[in-house]
Design a protein around this motif. Sequence first.
Motif, PDB file in Angstrom:
ATOM      1  N   HIS A 212       0.799  -1.223   0.000  1.00  0.00           N
ATOM      2  CA  HIS A 212       0.000   0.000   0.000  1.00  0.00           C
ATOM      3  C   HIS A 212       0.836   1.278   0.000  1.00  0.00           C
ATOM      4  N   SER A 213       2.127   1.163  -0.326  1.00  0.00           N
ATOM      5  CA  SER A 213       3.011   2.314  -0.480  1.00  0.00           C
ATOM      6  C   SER A 213       3.127   3.166   0.780  1.00  0.00           C
ATOM      7  N   ASP A 214       2.988   2.520   1.946  1.00  0.00           N
ATOM      8  CA  ASP A 214       3.075   3.264   3.201  1.00  0.00           C
ATOM      9  C   ASP A 214       3.979   2.574   4.214  1.00  0.00           C
ATOM     10  N   LEU A 215       4.907   1.737   3.719  1.00  0.00           N
ATOM     11  CA  LEU A 215       5.694   0.897   4.605  1.00  0.00           C
ATOM     12  C   LEU A 215       7.086   0.698   4.025  1.00  0.00           C
ATOM     13  N   LEU A 216       8.112   0.776   4.871  1.00  0.00           N
ATOM     14  CA  LEU A 216       9.474   0.380   4.519  1.00  0.00           C
ATOM     15  C   LEU A 216       9.833  -0.849   5.334  1.00  0.00           C
ATOM     16  N   MET A 217      10.319  -1.885   4.660  1.00  0.00           N
ATOM     17  CA  MET A 217      10.561  -3.157   5.347  1.00  0.00           C
ATOM     18  C   MET A 217      11.508  -4.019   4.517  1.00  0.00           C
ATOM     19  N   GLY A 218      12.446  -4.682   5.180  1.00  0.00           N
ATOM     20  CA  GLY A 218      13.294  -5.666   4.530  1.00  0.00           C
ATOM     21  C   GLY A 218      13.264  -6.966   5.301  1.00  0.00           C
ATOM     22  N   LEU A 219      13.392  -8.082   4.601  1.00  0.00           N
ATOM     23  CA  LEU A 219      13.410  -9.400   5.234  1.00  0.00           C
ATOM     24  C   LEU A 219      14.547 -10.223   4.641  1.00  0.00           C
ATOM     25  N   VAL A 220      15.252 -10.946   5.505  1.00  0.00           N
ATOM     26  CA  VAL A 220      16.285 -11.876   5.046  1.00  0.00           C
ATOM     27  C   VAL A 220      15.971 -13.247   5.625  1.00  0.00           C
ATOM     28  N   THR A 221      15.896 -14.255   4.761  1.00  0.00           N
ATOM     29  CA  THR A 221      15.709 -15.626   5.221  1.00  0.00           C
ATOM     30  C   THR A 221      16.976 -16.428   4.946  1.00  0.00           C
ATOM     31  N   ALA A 222      17.174 -17.462   5.737  1.00  0.00           N
ATOM     32  CA  ALA A 222      18.378 -18.284   5.621  1.00  0.00           C
ATOM     33  C   ALA A 222      18.032 -19.760   5.665  1.00  0.00           C
ATOM     34  N   ASN A 223      18.860 -20.570   4.990  1.00  0.00           N
ATOM     35  CA  ASN A 223      18.744 -22.008   5.151  1.00  0.00           C
ATOM     36  C   ASN A 223      19.365 -22.408   6.486  1.00  0.00           C
ATOM     37  N   ALA A 224      19.253 -23.674   6.850  1.00  0.00           N
ATOM     38  CA  ALA A 224      19.707 -24.118   8.167  1.00  0.00           C
ATOM     39  C   ALA A 224      21.203 -23.892   8.371  1.00  0.00           C
ATOM     40  N   GLU A 225      21.977 -24.084   7.336  1.00  0.00           N
ATOM     41  CA  GLU A 225      23.431 -23.949   7.441  1.00  0.00           C
ATOM     42  C   GLU A 225      23.853 -22.510   7.730  1.00  0.00           C
ATOM     43  N   THR A 226      23.141 -21.548   7.154  1.00  0.00           N
ATOM     44  CA  THR A 226      23.554 -20.146   7.235  1.00  0.00           C
ATOM     45  C   THR A 226      22.799 -19.368   8.304  1.00  0.00           C
ATOM     46  N   TRP A 227      21.736 -19.956   8.843  1.00  0.00           N
ATOM     47  CA  TRP A 227      20.901 -19.250   9.805  1.00  0.00           C
ATOM     48  C   TRP A 227      21.659 -18.763  11.046  1.00  0.00           C
ATOM     49  N   PRO A 228      22.514 -19.564  11.698  1.00  0.00           N
ATOM     50  CA  PRO A 228      23.208 -19.047  12.889  1.00  0.00           C
ATOM     51  C   PRO A 228      24.035 -17.791  12.605  1.00  0.00           C
ATOM     52  N   ALA A 229      24.725 -17.754  11.457  1.00  0.00           N
ATOM     53  CA  ALA A 229      25.543 -16.586  11.122  1.00  0.00           C
ATOM     54  C   ALA A 229      24.672 -15.362  10.856  1.00  0.00           C
ATOM     55  N   LEU A 230      23.536 -15.557  10.162  1.00  0.00           N
ATOM     56  CA  LEU A 230      22.632 -14.431   9.902  1.00  0.00           C
ATOM     57  C   LEU A 230      22.086 -13.879  11.210  1.00  0.00           C
ATOM     58  N   ARG A 231      21.645 -14.757  12.097  1.00  0.00           N
ATOM     59  CA  ARG A 231      21.073 -14.284  13.357  1.00  0.00           C
ATOM     60  C   ARG A 231      22.128 -13.557  14.197  1.00  0.00           C
ATOM     61  N   GLN A 232      23.360 -14.048  14.179  1.00  0.00           N
ATOM     62  CA  GLN A 232      24.428 -13.397  14.919  1.00  0.00           C
ATOM     63  C   GLN A 232      24.700 -11.995  14.373  1.00  0.00           C
ATOM     64  N   THR A 233      24.707 -11.856  13.049  1.00  0.00           N
ATOM     65  CA  THR A 233      24.910 -10.540  12.442  1.00  0.00           C
ATOM     66  C   THR A 233      23.786  -9.596  12.817  1.00  0.00           C
ATOM     67  N   TYR A 234      22.573 -10.087  12.746  1.00  0.00           N
ATOM     68  CA  TYR A 234      21.399  -9.282  13.098  1.00  0.00           C
ATOM     69  C   TYR A 234      21.465  -8.841  14.564  1.00  0.00           C
ATOM     70  N   ASP A 235      21.770  -9.769  15.466  1.00  0.00           N
ATOM     71  CA  ASP A 235      21.834  -9.439  16.893  1.00  0.00           C
ATOM     72  C   ASP A 235      22.958  -8.456  17.192  1.00  0.00           C
ATOM     73  N   SER A 236      24.025  -8.490  16.400  1.00  0.00           N
ATOM     74  CA  SER A 236      25.144  -7.577  16.612  1.00  0.00           C
ATOM     75  C   SER A 236      24.802  -6.146  16.230  1.00  0.00           C
ATOM     76  N   MET A 237      23.807  -5.975  15.363  1.00  0.00           N
ATOM     77  CA  MET A 237      23.478  -4.646  14.838  1.00  0.00           C
ATOM     78  C   MET A 237      22.158  -4.101  15.369  1.00  0.00           C
ATOM     79  N   SER A 238      21.244  -4.979  15.758  1.00  0.00           N
ATOM     80  CA  SER A 238      19.918  -4.552  16.244  1.00  0.00           C
ATOM     81  C   SER A 238      19.248  -3.576  15.263  1.00  0.00           C
ATOM     82  N   MET A 239      19.356  -3.888  13.983  1.00  0.00           N
ATOM     83  CA  MET A 239      18.779  -3.027  12.954  1.00  0.00           C
ATOM     84  C   MET A 239      17.417  -3.602  12.558  1.00  0.00           C
TER      85      MET A 239
END
Length: 394
Positions: A212-239
């Motif tokens: 509806h052109s009223d939202l800014l949002m990004g999503l990143v999904t990971a497979n099982a192998e890469t998920w721990p590294a993605l979550r660690q990066t996310y937790d390090s930045m709290s973005m």
Amino acid sequence: MKHKDSIHAISTQLTKLGRNPDMQHGFVNTPIYRGSTVVFNTVDDLENSRAKYIYGTLGTPTIESLETAWSEISGAAGTVLSPSGLGALALALLTTLKSGDHLLMTDSAYRPTRTFCSTLLEKFGVEVSYYDPLIAEKIVDLIRPNTSTILLESPGSQSFEIQDVPAITKIARAHNIKTIIDNTWATPLFFRAHDHGCDLSVEAGTKYLGGHSDLLMGLVTANAETWPALRQTYDSMSMLPGAEDCFLALRGMRTMHLRIKEAERRGLEIAQWLLEQPEVKQVLHPAIPSCPGHDIWKRDFKGSTGLFSFILHPEFEKPALEAMLDNMSLFSMGYSWGGFESLIIPFDCSEYRTVTTWAPGGLALRIQIGLEDMDELKIDLRLGLDRLNRWAHS
């Protein structure tokens, strides 16, 4: 373990996932949890983090509802959120890259992604080089000893080349290289990137998820192998995005399948109509056979959406194009897409392509088909093309 709703069709899943009325006093939707501090009853609970939610940046019921729903839709091990699509791409790249690494990026990538790479990543010692989006398995010839990541975008931003994702991810996996794809155009509804070998998949929820052109949002999904590294990066930045944006994204998700299917129908109808207009040299729509990579799209994708491009014949120059676009009635000029309104912008990939030549033989326009009356949209385009003609031949 798969969620019990995964046995249902995607349209049903979108109505069920990411909500639990039993936990919300019977109310259908997860409410907005707006908060930072989480309090603990004892020192032992505090020191051992004995609580489902520890702090606002690590999750709330609103955030978790969106993350778990999107993971299920995407066939992913986990999802993290970002305040924008570009922020999500940055999270993905920072997950797989370190100083001294080499990144291979498609030459058809979203231009702000290129800017992020040429400024921040190169500043911190990451080598970046670009490849032809249609290279397929020949990408093996570009791999260096320090290549750690390949970034794909299919279809390409503005130019709409479809990449052979399975061929590239197969080679990447054989060389222990991580793959990231910008999957915003198709969304997981039309292309499940992890099923085709991608380690990380990025979507700008700004587009079809919000709707509806009223939202800014990004999503990143990971497979099982890469998920721990993605979550660690996310937790390090709290973005992360705000609670209201997560709530709007969840609300948009409920109607996403209906909207994207309608966008597909409308986009194809206008694309076919444009093919018949004498001013149009070419239509770049993955579902049109003449579009680069169409056969791969037909093999790998479940559908198309409402964004595509078209090329005018070379007789038309910029002043004529301005006469066309400056006076459109229904089509507006704007950089986003995926909302309810129709948009059109001129573009020129030759300004930033580095390993492929963008020479379409005429002025290029990107078009997003919204929810206005289809006959009226065609009239608006036809009147615009008439103005283009009058200026060119005056």
